[in-house]
Design a protein around this motif. Structure first.
Motif, PDB file in Angstrom:
ATOM      1  N   GLU A 132     -14.387 -18.740 -16.821  1.00  0.00           N
ATOM      2  CA  GLU A 132     -13.867 -18.357 -18.139  1.00  0.00           C
ATOM      3  C   GLU A 132     -13.458 -16.880 -18.159  1.00  0.00           C
ATOM      4  OE1 GLU A 132     -13.182 -20.076 -20.679  1.00  0.00           O
ATOM      5  OE2 GLU A 132     -14.360 -21.909 -20.729  1.00  0.00           O
ATOM      6  N   GLU A 133     -14.241 -16.043 -17.491  1.00  0.00           N
ATOM      7  CA  GLU A 133     -13.953 -14.605 -17.489  1.00  0.00           C
ATOM      8  C   GLU A 133     -12.779 -14.275 -16.580  1.00  0.00           C
ATOM      9  OE1 GLU A 133     -16.190 -10.385 -16.334  1.00  0.00           O
ATOM     10  OE2 GLU A 133     -17.330 -12.268 -16.443  1.00  0.00           O
ATOM     11  N   ALA A 134     -12.754 -14.867 -15.373  1.00  0.00           N
ATOM     12  CA  ALA A 134     -11.695 -14.542 -14.408  1.00  0.00           C
ATOM     13  C   ALA A 134     -10.337 -15.089 -14.842  1.00  0.00           C
ATOM     14  CB  ALA A 134     -12.057 -15.082 -13.034  1.00  0.00           C
ATOM     15  N   LEU A 135     -10.339 -16.224 -15.541  1.00  0.00           N
ATOM     16  CA  LEU A 135      -9.087 -16.842 -15.980  1.00  0.00           C
ATOM     17  C   LEU A 135      -9.011 -16.847 -17.506  1.00  0.00           C
ATOM     18  CD1 LEU A 135      -8.907 -19.850 -13.462  1.00  0.00           C
ATOM     19  CD2 LEU A 135      -7.741 -17.646 -13.320  1.00  0.00           C
ATOM     20  N   ASP A 136      -9.365 -15.717 -18.105  1.00  0.00           N
ATOM     21  CA  ASP A 136      -9.263 -15.559 -19.557  1.00  0.00           C
ATOM     22  C   ASP A 136      -7.776 -15.529 -19.928  1.00  0.00           C
ATOM     23  OD1 ASP A 136      -9.007 -14.410 -22.169  1.00  0.00           O
ATOM     24  OD2 ASP A 136     -11.085 -13.740 -22.009  1.00  0.00           O
ATOM     25  N   MET A 137      -7.314 -16.563 -20.595  1.00  0.00           N
ATOM     26  CA  MET A 137      -5.880 -16.708 -20.844  1.00  0.00           C
ATOM     27  C   MET A 137      -5.343 -15.618 -21.764  1.00  0.00           C
ATOM     28  SD  MET A 137      -5.317 -19.030 -18.797  1.00  0.00           S
ATOM     29  CE  MET A 137      -3.563 -18.914 -19.075  1.00  0.00           C
ATOM     30  N   ASP A 138      -6.130 -15.131 -22.676  1.00  0.00           N
ATOM     31  CA  ASP A 138      -5.660 -14.047 -23.552  1.00  0.00           C
ATOM     32  C   ASP A 138      -5.372 -12.785 -22.748  1.00  0.00           C
ATOM     33  OD1 ASP A 138      -5.822 -15.657 -25.787  1.00  0.00           O
ATOM     34  OD2 ASP A 138      -7.905 -15.081 -26.223  1.00  0.00           O
ATOM     35  N   GLN A 142      -1.722 -10.957 -21.794  1.00  0.00           N
ATOM     36  CA  GLN A 142      -1.420  -9.533 -21.985  1.00  0.00           C
ATOM     37  C   GLN A 142      -0.876  -8.913 -20.693  1.00  0.00           C
ATOM     38  OE1 GLN A 142      -4.820  -7.444 -23.554  1.00  0.00           O
ATOM     39  NE2 GLN A 142      -5.113  -8.928 -25.239  1.00  0.00           N
ATOM     40  N   ASP A 143      -1.479  -9.259 -19.556  1.00  0.00           N
ATOM     41  CA  ASP A 143      -0.982  -8.765 -18.272  1.00  0.00           C
ATOM     42  C   ASP A 143       0.459  -9.219 -18.044  1.00  0.00           C
ATOM     43  OD1 ASP A 143      -3.397  -7.571 -17.802  1.00  0.00           O
ATOM     44  OD2 ASP A 143      -4.170  -9.175 -16.520  1.00  0.00           O
ATOM     45  N   ALA A 144       0.743 -10.486 -18.407  1.00  0.00           N
ATOM     46  CA  ALA A 144       2.099 -11.003 -18.213  1.00  0.00           C
ATOM     47  C   ALA A 144       3.104 -10.259 -19.079  1.00  0.00           C
ATOM     48  CB  ALA A 144       2.125 -12.504 -18.526  1.00  0.00           C
ATOM     49  N   GLU A 145       2.714  -9.930 -20.304  1.00  0.00           N
ATOM     50  CA  GLU A 145       3.623  -9.206 -21.203  1.00  0.00           C
ATOM     51  C   GLU A 145       3.917  -7.811 -20.692  1.00  0.00           C
ATOM     52  OE1 GLU A 145       1.559  -9.396 -24.869  1.00  0.00           O
ATOM     53  OE2 GLU A 145       2.208 -11.445 -25.352  1.00  0.00           O
ATOM     54  N   HIS A 146       2.966  -7.220 -19.953  1.00  0.00           N
ATOM     55  CA  HIS A 146       3.173  -5.880 -19.399  1.00  0.00           C
ATOM     56  C   HIS A 146       3.753  -5.947 -17.977  1.00  0.00           C
ATOM     57  CE1 HIS A 146       0.265  -4.992 -22.637  1.00  0.00           C
ATOM     58  NE2 HIS A 146       0.888  -3.806 -22.685  1.00  0.00           N
ATOM     59  N   GLY A 147       4.019  -7.157 -17.509  1.00  0.00           N
ATOM     60  CA  GLY A 147       4.600  -7.310 -16.176  1.00  0.00           C
ATOM     61  C   GLY A 147       3.649  -7.043 -15.049  1.00  0.00           C
ATOM     62  N   SER A 148       2.334  -7.111 -15.298  1.00  0.00           N
ATOM     63  CA  SER A 148       1.346  -6.765 -14.267  1.00  0.00           C
ATOM     64  C   SER A 148       0.466  -7.954 -13.865  1.00  0.00           C
ATOM     65  CB  SER A 148       0.451  -5.631 -14.767  1.00  0.00           C
ATOM     66  OG  SER A 148      -0.214  -6.001 -15.976  1.00  0.00           O
ATOM     67  N   LEU A 149       0.925  -9.162 -14.144  1.00  0.00           N
ATOM     68  CA  LEU A 149       0.135 -10.347 -13.767  1.00  0.00           C
ATOM     69  C   LEU A 149       0.173 -10.517 -12.252  1.00  0.00           C
ATOM     70  CD1 LEU A 149      -1.472 -12.790 -14.894  1.00  0.00           C
ATOM     71  CD2 LEU A 149       0.664 -14.091 -14.784  1.00  0.00           C
ATOM     72  N   ASN A 150      -1.006 -10.470 -11.620  1.00  0.00           N
ATOM     73  CA  ASN A 150      -1.100 -10.537 -10.160  1.00  0.00           C
ATOM     74  C   ASN A 150      -1.365 -11.992  -9.742  1.00  0.00           C
ATOM     75  OD1 ASN A 150      -1.601 -10.212  -7.427  1.00  0.00           O
ATOM     76  ND2 ASN A 150      -2.725  -8.297  -7.710  1.00  0.00           N
ATOM     77  N   VAL A 151      -0.287 -12.756  -9.578  1.00  0.00           N
ATOM     78  CA  VAL A 151      -0.425 -14.186  -9.241  1.00  0.00           C
ATOM     79  C   VAL A 151      -1.084 -14.386  -7.878  1.00  0.00           C
ATOM     80  CG1 VAL A 151       0.834 -16.338  -8.850  1.00  0.00           C
ATOM     81  CG2 VAL A 151       1.517 -14.813 -10.724  1.00  0.00           C
ATOM     82  N   PRO A 152      -0.700 -13.653  -6.805  1.00  0.00           N
ATOM     83  CA  PRO A 152      -1.368 -13.846  -5.510  1.00  0.00           C
ATOM     84  C   PRO A 152      -2.871 -13.584  -5.578  1.00  0.00           C
ATOM     85  CG  PRO A 152       0.686 -12.654  -5.214  1.00  0.00           C
ATOM     86  CD  PRO A 152       0.447 -12.713  -6.685  1.00  0.00           C
ATOM     87  N   HIS A 153      -3.283 -12.537  -6.317  1.00  0.00           N
ATOM     88  CA  HIS A 153      -4.707 -12.233  -6.430  1.00  0.00           C
ATOM     89  C   HIS A 153      -5.454 -13.358  -7.137  1.00  0.00           C
ATOM     90  CE1 HIS A 153      -8.417  -9.987  -7.060  1.00  0.00           C
ATOM     91  NE2 HIS A 153      -8.349 -10.308  -8.348  1.00  0.00           N
ATOM     92  N   LEU A 154      -4.874 -13.890  -8.213  1.00  0.00           N
ATOM     93  CA  LEU A 154      -5.500 -14.999  -8.942  1.00  0.00           C
ATOM     94  C   LEU A 154      -5.560 -16.254  -8.079  1.00  0.00           C
ATOM     95  CD1 LEU A 154      -3.813 -14.491 -12.422  1.00  0.00           C
ATOM     96  CD2 LEU A 154      -6.217 -14.080 -11.866  1.00  0.00           C
ATOM     97  N   SER A 155      -4.516 -16.458  -7.267  1.00  0.00           N
ATOM     98  CA  SER A 155      -4.513 -17.633  -6.384  1.00  0.00           C
ATOM     99  C   SER A 155      -5.639 -17.546  -5.364  1.00  0.00           C
ATOM    100  CB  SER A 155      -3.163 -17.745  -5.673  1.00  0.00           C
ATOM    101  OG  SER A 155      -2.110 -17.928  -6.603  1.00  0.00           O
ATOM    102  N   LYS A 156      -5.884 -16.360  -4.849  1.00  0.00           N
ATOM    103  CA  LYS A 156      -6.984 -16.180  -3.896  1.00  0.00           C
ATOM    104  C   LYS A 156      -8.333 -16.465  -4.559  1.00  0.00           C
ATOM    105  CE  LYS A 156      -4.543 -14.976  -0.298  1.00  0.00           C
ATOM    106  NZ  LYS A 156      -4.467 -15.863   0.891  1.00  0.00           N
ATOM    107  N   TYR A 157      -8.489 -16.000  -5.800  1.00  0.00           N
ATOM    108  CA  TYR A 157      -9.735 -16.279  -6.509  1.00  0.00           C
ATOM    109  C   TYR A 157      -9.909 -17.792  -6.695  1.00  0.00           C
ATOM    110  CZ  TYR A 157     -12.977 -16.978 -10.348  1.00  0.00           C
ATOM    111  OH  TYR A 157     -14.011 -17.436 -11.126  1.00  0.00           O
ATOM    112  N   ILE A 158      -8.831 -18.478  -7.065  1.00  0.00           N
ATOM    113  CA  ILE A 158      -8.883 -19.934  -7.267  1.00  0.00           C
ATOM    114  C   ILE A 158      -9.269 -20.632  -5.968  1.00  0.00           C
ATOM    115  CG2 ILE A 158      -7.479 -21.967  -7.791  1.00  0.00           C
ATOM    116  CD1 ILE A 158      -5.882 -20.108  -9.719  1.00  0.00           C
ATOM    117  N   LEU A 159      -8.711 -20.153  -4.840  1.00  0.00           N
ATOM    118  CA  LEU A 159      -9.062 -20.743  -3.542  1.00  0.00           C
ATOM    119  C   LEU A 159     -10.552 -20.575  -3.246  1.00  0.00           C
ATOM    120  CD1 LEU A 159      -6.146 -19.884  -1.068  1.00  0.00           C
ATOM    121  CD2 LEU A 159      -6.831 -22.114  -1.939  1.00  0.00           C
ATOM    122  N   ASN A 160     -11.097 -19.402  -3.512  1.00  0.00           N
ATOM    123  CA  ASN A 160     -12.531 -19.182  -3.285  1.00  0.00           C
ATOM    124  C   ASN A 160     -13.375 -20.132  -4.138  1.00  0.00           C
ATOM    125  OD1 ASN A 160     -11.992 -17.125  -1.468  1.00  0.00           O
ATOM    126  ND2 ASN A 160     -12.070 -15.520  -3.039  1.00  0.00           N
TER     127      ASN A 160
END
Length: 519
Positions: A132-138, A142-160
């Motif tokens: 819930e904390e790592a994938l807090d959609m709110d 906000q990161d996406a609106e600022h153009g700073s959403l790190n998709v590769p980093h989130l994908s690595k977390y999901i893999l772990n």
């Protein structure tokens, strides 16, 4: 869970590939509500489908949900692949734009989060909080609106997290994903493996809930039958005749025949023919019920007087009958073939397995072609395989006369009166009767000749048959049908065809007759 490739309605993670990147509606639309209101039969059909699924899970210990594999080159497969490719190409364009558009990626991450949470057990609260904390959609929005959403980093977390939650059988698939550097390909691979993990969780849940589902199925069928019996008091007439016929057949003298199989088929205690002749046993409820269930495997599809207590399982019994017929032909083909090819060839498990695969594949044509015509193809293919295998092993190949004789004898198996087929059929029925009395494993310990090559297939058939009969013995009709049974069963008793009063009472108990004090 019997093909266990049953379709269980559910939300497939891969479906995200084939729909627009926008949130799903949180509730039914006005059109959906109108559809339910205008067509209540749809709701009833849905309830019936769920009940059938529950019953299937309860009876089939091996019930499993499996991935739907489309035939190569099928139209549905090509359309699905095209849509998926278009979706992921669209996502790649969105992420590569300047500035990046993360709307699609957010929807995918939201769905991945839901899937990960669904894979958790109730006690895994720490992991739940972490996801819930790592994938807090709110925050991600906000990161996406600022153009700073790190998709590769989130994908690595999901893999772990997938590594922690997946079954051992999925470890290799998850490890392969770690070598993918392209973020879009990685997300696509994540969805594919999550789909399998979700299926694993469904199967685990099914296994865990199987006892409860079985009990629910029993209670449901009992209540449903009681409701029907209240509306139609004569509902047990066909069931009465079914059991009467079974008791009458068992009471008849043993048929005299040239071989032991006739006596074998009539021996309800699964004993040798000599033992059956020297110490005939009185009829028992087990014997009558076993004979009755075996008769159902020979039921004429045009006969409408099917036992009322088993109507819900008629389709399953027809499937078992078809499987039994195929096993009879398969064993007959193997027995005839072994007499021509010798012990050396049939001593090779690889050859036997190959011959079984060829025969099984060709037997599938029985549904669309006459048996005589289909058996001609079977006989020619089997004769060719035996001839070639003998040559490959350096043995004397079949002569033209032997080849013609082999093809003729195999083709004759299509006739139900064929002596080899009749013997095999009697022995399989005896095996099934022993399964009901002794259990499947004990019955497999001493298989009659001609059946050892199909031991695995017999075990599967026997388990299905025993599960079905056991389930029905726990779903008897209500006591309200007892009066309808008293006259015909008492007639049998008075004529000496039902010898034991205890057997009579037990038979009535099977039909939920609890008012026995007045006998």
């Amino acid at each position: 869970m019997t093909d266990v490739k049953e379709n269980v309605p559910g939300k497939d993670p891969g479906d995200a590939e084939s729909r627009p990147c926008k949130p799903e509606s949180s509730g039914p639309t006005r059109e959906d509500k109108s559809s339910l209101r205008d067509h209540p039969s749809r709701l009833r059909n849905t309830v019936n489908d769920v009940s059938k699924l529950s019953s299937e899970i309860g009876m089939n210990r091996d019930f499993r949900v499996e991935e739907k594999v489309l035939p190569p080159g099928s139209l549905e497969g090509r359309i699905r692949e095209t849509m998926h490719d278009a979706f992921w190409e669209h996502l790649k364009e969105r992420l590569s734009a300047t500035p990046p558009d993360f709307n699609c990626a957010l929807e995918l991450l939201k769905e991945i989060k839901e899937i990960l949470l669904s894979l958790l057990l109730p006690r895994q609260n720490r992991l739940r909080s972490e996801i819930e904390e790592a994938l807090d959609m709110d925050l991600l929005k906000q990161d996406a609106e600022h153009g700073s959403l790190n998709v590769p980093h989130l994908s690595k977390y999901i893999l772990n997290m997938m590594t922690l939650l997946c079954a051992p059988v999925r470890d290799e698939a998850v490890q392969k994903l770690e070598n993918i550097s392209d973020p879009v390909r990685l997300l696509r691979g994540i969805f594919q493996v999550l789909s399998l993990m979700k299926m694993d969780m469904v199967n685990y849940t099914i296994q865990s809930l199987q006892p409860q589902l079985q009990e629910h199925s029993i209670q449901f069928e009992r209540a449903k039958f009681q409701d029907l019996l209240n509306k139609q008091p004569s509902l047990l007439d066909h069931t009465t005749r079914w059991l009467t016929r079974a008791a009458t057949e068992l009471s008849a003298p043993l048929p005299s025949g040239p071989g032991p199989d006739a006596a074998d088929a009539s021996s309800s205690a699964c004993s040798s023919p000599s033992e059956a002749a020297s110490s005939p046993e009185p009829l028992s409820p087990t014997m009558v019920l076993s004979q009755g269930f075996l008769n159902l495997l020979l039921w004429d599809p045009e006969d409408d007087e099917f036992p009322e207590t088993l109507l819900t399982d008629r389709a399953r019994l027809q499937e078992l009958e078809a499987q039994l017929r195929q096993l009879t032909i398969l064993a007959s083909v193997l027995l005839v073939s072994s007499s021509f090819s010798g012990s050396v060839l049939f001593g090779s498990p690889q050859f036997v397995d190959k011959l079984k695969r060829i025969t099984k594949a060709l037997l599938g044509e029985f549904k669309s072609r006459p048996e005589e015509e289909a058996m001609l193809t079977v006989s020619e293919q089997v004769a060719q395989e035996i001839h070639q295998s003998l040559k490959n092993m350096g043995l004397a190949a079949l002569s033209s006369d032997n080849t013609g004789s082999l093809i003729g004898q195999l083709q004759d198996v299509a006739r139900r009166e064929n002596c080899v087929r009749s013997v095999i059929d009697q022995r399989i029925h005896l095996f099934l009767k022993c399964c009901l009395v002794l259990g499947v494993q004990r019955s497999l310990l001493d298989l009659p000749g001609g059946l050892t090559l199909i031991e695995a297939e017999l075990a599967e058939l026997g388990q299905k048959f025993v599960s079905l009969t056991h389930h029905n013995q726990q779903v008897p009709p209500s006591a309200h049908g007892a009066e309808k049974l008293r006259h015909p069963v008492l007639t049998l008793f008075s004529e000496g065809k039902v010898i034991s009063l205890r057997a009579l009472k037990t038979l009535w108990n099977y039909l939920k007759c609890e008012c026995l004090s007045g006998i």
